[in-house]
Design an enzyme around this catalytic site. Structure first.
Site, PDB file in Angstrom:
ATOM      1  N   HIS A 177       0.820  -1.217   0.000  1.00  0.00           N
ATOM      2  CA  HIS A 177       0.000   0.000   0.000  1.00  0.00           C
ATOM      3  C   HIS A 177       0.851   1.262   0.000  1.00  0.00           C
ATOM      4  O   HIS A 177       0.316   2.365  -0.117  1.00  0.00           O
ATOM      5  CB  HIS A 177      -0.989   0.008   1.176  1.00  0.00           C
ATOM      6  CG  HIS A 177      -0.340   0.053   2.523  1.00  0.00           C
ATOM      7  ND1 HIS A 177       0.193   1.196   3.056  1.00  0.00           N
ATOM      8  CD2 HIS A 177      -0.143  -0.915   3.447  1.00  0.00           C
ATOM      9  CE1 HIS A 177       0.682   0.939   4.251  1.00  0.00           C
ATOM     10  NE2 HIS A 177       0.510  -0.337   4.514  1.00  0.00           N
ATOM     11  N   LYS A 277       7.351 -13.217  18.481  1.00  0.00           N
ATOM     12  CA  LYS A 277       6.495 -12.426  19.385  1.00  0.00           C
ATOM     13  C   LYS A 277       5.072 -12.953  19.428  1.00  0.00           C
ATOM     14  O   LYS A 277       4.260 -12.512  20.251  1.00  0.00           O
ATOM     15  CB  LYS A 277       6.532 -10.958  18.975  1.00  0.00           C
ATOM     16  CG  LYS A 277       7.908 -10.329  19.186  1.00  0.00           C
ATOM     17  CD  LYS A 277       8.007  -8.930  18.649  1.00  0.00           C
ATOM     18  CE  LYS A 277       9.412  -8.372  18.860  1.00  0.00           C
ATOM     19  NZ  LYS A 277      10.466  -9.128  18.153  1.00  0.00           N
ATOM     20  N   LEU A 315      18.469  -8.758  11.075  1.00  0.00           N
ATOM     21  CA  LEU A 315      19.428  -7.653  11.144  1.00  0.00           C
ATOM     22  C   LEU A 315      19.195  -6.669  10.006  1.00  0.00           C
ATOM     23  O   LEU A 315      19.132  -7.056   8.844  1.00  0.00           O
ATOM     24  CB  LEU A 315      20.857  -8.195  11.064  1.00  0.00           C
ATOM     25  CG  LEU A 315      21.344  -9.027  12.261  1.00  0.00           C
ATOM     26  CD1 LEU A 315      22.616  -9.771  11.900  1.00  0.00           C
ATOM     27  CD2 LEU A 315      21.585  -8.129  13.470  1.00  0.00           C
ATOM     28  N   SER A 317      16.605  -4.573   9.276  1.00  0.00           N
ATOM     29  CA  SER A 317      15.299  -4.266   8.709  1.00  0.00           C
ATOM     30  C   SER A 317      14.938  -2.808   8.997  1.00  0.00           C
ATOM     31  O   SER A 317      15.478  -2.184   9.906  1.00  0.00           O
ATOM     32  CB  SER A 317      14.227  -5.194   9.290  1.00  0.00           C
ATOM     33  OG  SER A 317      14.128  -5.001  10.685  1.00  0.00           O
TER      34      SER A 317
END
Length: 505
Positions: A177, A277, A315, A317
């Protein structure tokens, strides 16, 4: 007139020779002065008239650097330890610029190109040595297929697209988007193709929002994609704590729209990217990904294959801790770490993407896979390593400051829940997640929860008091997800005890 670069290629193997040949054909790129190599068999020889000098450590001391001298490390299979050693040698020798070829997973059958080189940065030297994966073999299942990547302009999505160039797909759809991010990856892929990287897949940029359910059905019916790699998500934990409804709307409802549209359009394979997470989640982001895992795996059917691949941090990002540290170091510090004991699992983006692509081809329908993340890394250690990479000493030149954990964060992440266990597969660094109970199935009614959350996300005049109601969303998530409920109730009680309103909700 600008001086042409004088180039030293580090590594006289196939990749180095290929680069030298390309540079010679395009003289405007510079002149290769010499190869530097540690192989005694190659030292003292010439390759197309270019001398091979070495050993690298000894020769580098003797080189007389000029202002236009650059080094290109062309050893895609080099270990992290060796790369770190080379970087130190070349930096000390005075090279004004040091470039590197990507990891071996991005070099197909030794077919290296100068366009693939980039300036070396900390992620090339930190963490473990990436797994060596034969991409051409791994991507065979995509040959002739139409492949769609959601979040194609993001860190994971864009790297998947780079590697997918070598898969022989007939079409590569870049869905996102963000107009600018899709423009950038679209342009980059076309330049890579022009320079001979990968195969000639037709690249199609698609601007669209997963939250637009009608559009998802429309566009997937038009595109006729065979395979979807779903990477799109809001990922920034503290930001999503401040915007919980947006996190659930984009991540959960967007994924629901994509799954339903994919099934209606006859998509044969759907690979969902998930995160550590999502394991016993305590944050809104983690809760949204936990629910997405359940949703994706329950969508599996004989007609279409759905699977999920879970891994930890990557690493470099966008929005990552590495970029924050880099910016802080460049302005002289301090470098901020939330807690001295905070740990995370890390791998490089190219390695994570190579393993995702591999899992996408070999994974079983309705299964969850976990990438072997190695050992967790102390964020404090990462900060110290980055400070040293830029030539400073931690707490001497650049101070490290501890700021405290932020909403939604915990000191360490888990890769597996208490009721999950890893099972080895025949592929290195890919594990299959199995339940200790009755298989990895929904333990909660996700569809029912989505129905309850719907008036919070989408305006309903009959239930207008629920629209964007953070408190109600919090209560529903607490009730549905045990770990989320435990942490939220504890935090709410703490906030009440010190007479301040509960943060976030």
């Amino acid at each position: 007139m600008k001086k042409r670069a004088r180039l030293y290629i580090i590594g006289a193997g196939f990749a180095g020779k290929t680069l030298a040949k390309e540079i010679r054909a395009k003289t405007i790129l510079g002149t290769v002065v010499a190869f530097l190599d540690d192989d005694p068999v190659k030292i003292g020889t010439k390759i197309d008239g270019i001398p091979v000098l070495g050993p690298i450590r000894d020769v580098a001391k003797l080189l007389r650097m000029k202002s236009a001298d650059e080094a290109i490390i062309a050893i895609p299979s080099a270990s992290r330890e060796y790369l770190s050693e080379l970087y130190g040698i070349l930096k000390k020798a005075g090279f004004r610029r040091i470039r590197i070829l990507p990891a071996i997973s991005q070099i197909i059958d030794g077919d290296a190109h100068l366009i693939q080189t980039r300036s070396i940065d900390p992620q090339d030297l930190l963490g473990r040595t990436p797994a060596v994966i034969n991409l051409k073999e791994s991507l065979a299942y995509l040959r002739g297929k139409r492949v769609l990547v959601t979040g194609a302009g993001g860190s994971i999505g864009s790297e998947l697209c780079r590697q997918l160039l070598s898969g022989g797909a007939s079409r590569l759809y870049l869905l996102g988007h963000g107009e600018n991010s899709i423009y950038l990856i679209d342009r980059e892929l076309r330049i890579l193709q022009e320079e001979g990287v990968g195969e000639k897949a037709t690249i199609v940029p698609v601007i669209g929002d997963l939250k637009d359910r009608d559009y998802m059905f429309h566009i997937l019916n038009r595109l006729k994609a065979d395979v979807i790699f779903h990477t799109a998500a809001y990922k920034h934990v503290p930001m999503m704590e401040e915007n919980p409804v947006a996190a659930i709307e984009n991540n959960l409802f967007g994924t629901k729209n994509l799954i339903d549209a994919a099934k209606a359009a006859g998509v044969k394979r759907f690979v969902h990217i998930t995160t550590d997470k999502a394991v016993d989640p305590v944050s809104v982001y983690g809760a949204s990904k936990y629910l997405c895992e359940k949703l994706v795996l329950s969508a599996a059917s004989p007609e279409s294959g759905f699977l999920a691949v879970r891994f930890g941090n990557v690493l470099g990002s966008r929005g990552s801790i590495m970029l924050l540290f880099q910016n802080q170091i460049e302005k002289g510090g301090p470098v901020t770490v939330t807690h001295p004991n905070m740990k995370r699992w890390f791998m490089t983006i190219p390695e994570a993407c190579s393993l995702v692509l591999k899992a996408g081809g070999v994974g079983d329908n309705g299964s969850l896979y976990l990438l072997d993340m190695g050992e967790p890394v102390l964020i404090r250690d990462l900060a110290e390593q980055m400070i040293r990479f830029y030539g400073f000493e931690p707490d001497k030149d650049i101070r490290i400051e501890y700021t405290g954990t932020r909403p939604g964060e915990r000191l360490d992440e888990q890769l597996l829940a208490d009721d999950e266990e890893p099972a080895p597969t025949e592929y290195s660094r890919i594990l299959k997640v199995q339940s200790r109970l009755t298989g990895y199935k929904n333990k909660i009614d996700v569809e029912g929860l989505i129905e309850q959350i719907c008036p919070i996300v989408r305006f309903d005049s009959a239930q207008k008091e629920k629209f964007r109601n953070n408190t109600l969303l919090n209560e529903l998530l607490q009730e549905a997800i045990p770990s989320f409920g435990r942490i939220r109730r504890r935090d709410d009680q703490y906030c009440q005890s010190i007479k301040i309103p509960a943060a976030v909700f």
